[in-house]
Design a protein around this motif. Structure first.
Motif, PDB file in Angstrom:
ATOM      1  N   ALA A  25       0.859  -1.177   0.000  1.00  0.00           N
ATOM      2  CA  ALA A  25       0.000   0.000   0.000  1.00  0.00           C
ATOM      3  C   ALA A  25       0.901   1.233   0.000  1.00  0.00           C
ATOM      4  N   ALA A  26       0.457   2.284  -0.664  1.00  0.00           N
ATOM      5  CA  ALA A  26       1.243   3.515  -0.720  1.00  0.00           C
ATOM      6  C   ALA A  26       0.306   4.702  -0.937  1.00  0.00           C
ATOM      7  N   ILE A  27       0.861   5.878  -0.841  1.00  0.00           N
ATOM      8  CA  ILE A  27       0.130   7.103  -1.180  1.00  0.00           C
ATOM      9  C   ILE A  27       1.002   7.944  -2.098  1.00  0.00           C
TER      10      ILE A  27
ATOM     11  N   LEU B  42      -5.918  14.211 -15.414  1.00  0.00           N
ATOM     12  CA  LEU B  42      -6.384  13.221 -14.446  1.00  0.00           C
ATOM     13  C   LEU B  42      -6.706  13.883 -13.115  1.00  0.00           C
ATOM     14  N   MET B  43      -5.898  14.861 -12.702  1.00  0.00           N
ATOM     15  CA  MET B  43      -6.142  15.568 -11.440  1.00  0.00           C
ATOM     16  C   MET B  43      -7.525  16.199 -11.426  1.00  0.00           C
ATOM     17  N   LYS B  44      -7.958  16.707 -12.569  1.00  0.00           N
ATOM     18  CA  LYS B  44      -9.262  17.381 -12.657  1.00  0.00           C
ATOM     19  C   LYS B  44     -10.412  16.432 -12.354  1.00  0.00           C
ATOM     20  N   ARG B  45     -10.212  15.140 -12.613  1.00  0.00           N
ATOM     21  CA  ARG B  45     -11.293  14.165 -12.430  1.00  0.00           C
ATOM     22  C   ARG B  45     -11.290  13.510 -11.055  1.00  0.00           C
ATOM     23  N   LEU B  46     -10.347  13.861 -10.214  1.00  0.00           N
ATOM     24  CA  LEU B  46     -10.217  13.218  -8.908  1.00  0.00           C
ATOM     25  C   LEU B  46     -10.619  14.162  -7.790  1.00  0.00           C
ATOM     26  N   PRO B  47     -10.969  13.616  -6.622  1.00  0.00           N
ATOM     27  CA  PRO B  47     -11.276  14.476  -5.476  1.00  0.00           C
ATOM     28  C   PRO B  47     -10.070  15.349  -5.136  1.00  0.00           C
ATOM     29  N   ARG B  48     -10.306  16.442  -4.519  1.00  0.00           N
ATOM     30  CA  ARG B  48      -9.247  17.395  -4.210  1.00  0.00           C
ATOM     31  C   ARG B  48      -8.563  17.069  -2.873  1.00  0.00           C
ATOM     32  N   TYR B  49      -8.057  15.877  -2.782  1.00  0.00           N
ATOM     33  CA  TYR B  49      -7.272  15.472  -1.622  1.00  0.00           C
ATOM     34  C   TYR B  49      -5.806  15.765  -1.912  1.00  0.00           C
ATOM     35  N   GLY B  50      -5.022  15.955  -0.868  1.00  0.00           N
ATOM     36  CA  GLY B  50      -3.595  16.197  -1.061  1.00  0.00           C
ATOM     37  C   GLY B  50      -2.831  14.944  -1.474  1.00  0.00           C
ATOM     38  N   GLN B  51      -3.314  13.803  -0.975  1.00  0.00           N
ATOM     39  CA  GLN B  51      -2.681  12.528  -1.283  1.00  0.00           C
ATOM     40  C   GLN B  51      -3.756  11.510  -1.646  1.00  0.00           C
ATOM     41  N   LEU B  52      -3.351  10.535  -2.457  1.00  0.00           N
ATOM     42  CA  LEU B  52      -4.289   9.511  -2.900  1.00  0.00           C
ATOM     43  C   LEU B  52      -3.712   8.124  -2.657  1.00  0.00           C
ATOM     44  N   PRO B  53      -4.570   7.151  -2.333  1.00  0.00           N
ATOM     45  CA  PRO B  53      -4.089   5.795  -2.101  1.00  0.00           C
ATOM     46  C   PRO B  53      -3.815   5.064  -3.416  1.00  0.00           C
ATOM     47  N   VAL B  54      -2.733   4.294  -3.427  1.00  0.00           N
ATOM     48  CA  VAL B  54      -2.347   3.510  -4.600  1.00  0.00           C
ATOM     49  C   VAL B  54      -1.767   2.172  -4.121  1.00  0.00           C
TER      50      VAL B  54
ATOM     51  N   ARG C 165      -4.020  -8.041 -11.329  1.00  0.00           N
ATOM     52  CA  ARG C 165      -5.238  -8.728 -10.875  1.00  0.00           C
ATOM     53  C   ARG C 165      -5.340  -8.687  -9.357  1.00  0.00           C
ATOM     54  N   ARG C 166      -4.252  -9.002  -8.672  1.00  0.00           N
ATOM     55  CA  ARG C 166      -4.270  -8.965  -7.201  1.00  0.00           C
ATOM     56  C   ARG C 166      -4.527  -7.541  -6.698  1.00  0.00           C
ATOM     57  N   SER C 167      -3.943  -6.566  -7.377  1.00  0.00           N
ATOM     58  CA  SER C 167      -4.136  -5.163  -6.980  1.00  0.00           C
ATOM     59  C   SER C 167      -5.595  -4.752  -7.128  1.00  0.00           C
ATOM     60  N   LEU C 168      -6.211  -5.154  -8.215  1.00  0.00           N
ATOM     61  CA  LEU C 168      -7.621  -4.839  -8.439  1.00  0.00           C
ATOM     62  C   LEU C 168      -8.491  -5.499  -7.381  1.00  0.00           C
ATOM     63  N   GLU C 169      -8.227  -6.766  -7.085  1.00  0.00           N
ATOM     64  CA  GLU C 169      -9.001  -7.466  -6.056  1.00  0.00           C
ATOM     65  C   GLU C 169      -8.870  -6.774  -4.707  1.00  0.00           C
ATOM     66  N   ALA C 170      -7.668  -6.366  -4.353  1.00  0.00           N
ATOM     67  CA  ALA C 170      -7.457  -5.671  -3.080  1.00  0.00           C
ATOM     68  C   ALA C 170      -8.149  -4.312  -3.077  1.00  0.00           C
ATOM     69  N   ALA C 171      -8.135  -3.628  -4.221  1.00  0.00           N
ATOM     70  CA  ALA C 171      -8.743  -2.291  -4.308  1.00  0.00           C
ATOM     71  C   ALA C 171     -10.262  -2.346  -4.158  1.00  0.00           C
ATOM     72  N   GLN C 172     -10.839  -3.498  -4.331  1.00  0.00           N
ATOM     73  CA  GLN C 172     -12.275  -3.647  -4.112  1.00  0.00           C
ATOM     74  C   GLN C 172     -12.602  -3.686  -2.629  1.00  0.00           C
ATOM     75  N   GLN C 173     -11.601  -3.940  -1.790  1.00  0.00           N
ATOM     76  CA  GLN C 173     -11.776  -3.971  -0.342  1.00  0.00           C
ATOM     77  C   GLN C 173     -11.146  -2.754   0.341  1.00  0.00           C
TER      78      GLN C 173
ATOM     79  N   MET D 298      -6.402   4.037  -6.138  1.00  0.00           N
ATOM     80  CA  MET D 298      -6.846   4.616  -7.410  1.00  0.00           C
ATOM     81  C   MET D 298      -5.946   4.270  -8.589  1.00  0.00           C
ATOM     82  N   ALA D 299      -4.776   3.639  -8.309  1.00  0.00           N
ATOM     83  CA  ALA D 299      -3.847   3.291  -9.377  1.00  0.00           C
ATOM     84  C   ALA D 299      -2.845   2.269  -8.860  1.00  0.00           C
ATOM     85  N   VAL D 300      -2.132   1.676  -9.789  1.00  0.00           N
ATOM     86  CA  VAL D 300      -0.957   0.865  -9.481  1.00  0.00           C
ATOM     87  C   VAL D 300       0.230   1.698  -9.940  1.00  0.00           C
TER      88      VAL D 300
END
Length: 172
Positions: free
Chosen positions: A67-69, A79-91, A118-126, A130-132
């Motif tokens: 996990a990272a930010i 891409l920034m325009k389409r995302l919430p205005r948080y300072g950091q995002l989870p990846v 595939r594993r990243s996508l499965e984990a992101a469902q839980q 927002m990205a790898v």
């Protein structure tokens, strides 16, 4: 070998895996697998996954996920325009990916990348991601990831990302 059969041979790294004979041509990656990967798994700072052939404990390839930010300002403006205005995002960080020279050029790297996505996508469902992201070791590695549509960050070109929405499309 069918992908489903191959997938059965990518498992979390454990004591039964033979790591000593692994040689990908990068001393740092070889050393990581041999000396550090299991410790990282035990301390839960990285999740290493190893690929072996049926009936053999020898590691032929591996990757790690964590996990990272990331700072949102690193992303391209469109891409920034389409995302919430948080300072950091989870990846999800694909920290390391390496293939033994004995199976180089046989598609093992591509297979491991798909398995990691595939594993990243499965984990992101839980747990949201927002990205790898990857940190390419060199220009050759950068070309490998860019071939699979990873995009460079604005300020650190060898750091690349693939939006999770794109990852989801791969498996739709």
């Amino acid at each position: 070998m069918a992908l489903a059969l191959l997938a059965e041979h990518v498992r979390p790294l454990d004591k039964a895996h033979d790591r000593q004979s692994f040689d990908c041509g990068h001393p740092g990656l070889n050393r990581y697998l041999r000396e550090q990967a299991r410790q990282d798994a035990e301390k839960r700072v990285a999740a290493p996954f190893a690929f072996t052939q049926p009936g053999s404990p020898a590691v032929l390839g591996f990757y790690t996920l964590s996990a990272a930010i990331i700072p949102v300002q690193e992303l391209p403006p469109d891409l920034m325009k389409r995302l919430p205005r948080y300072g950091q995002l989870p990846v999800t960080l694909l920290g390391r990916l390496a293939v033994d020279r004995s199976v180089g050029g046989q598609g093992v790297g591509e297979f491991l990348l798909v398995d990691a996505l595939r594993r990243s996508l499965e984990a992101a469902q839980q747990i949201a991601a927002m990205a790898v992201i990857v940190d390419a070791k060199d220009e050759r590695a950068e070309r490998f990831y860019r071939h699979f549509d990873f995009q460079p960050f604005q300020r650190t070109p060898l750091r690349l990302f693939l939006p999770m929405a794109q990852v989801a499309q791969l498996f739709a």
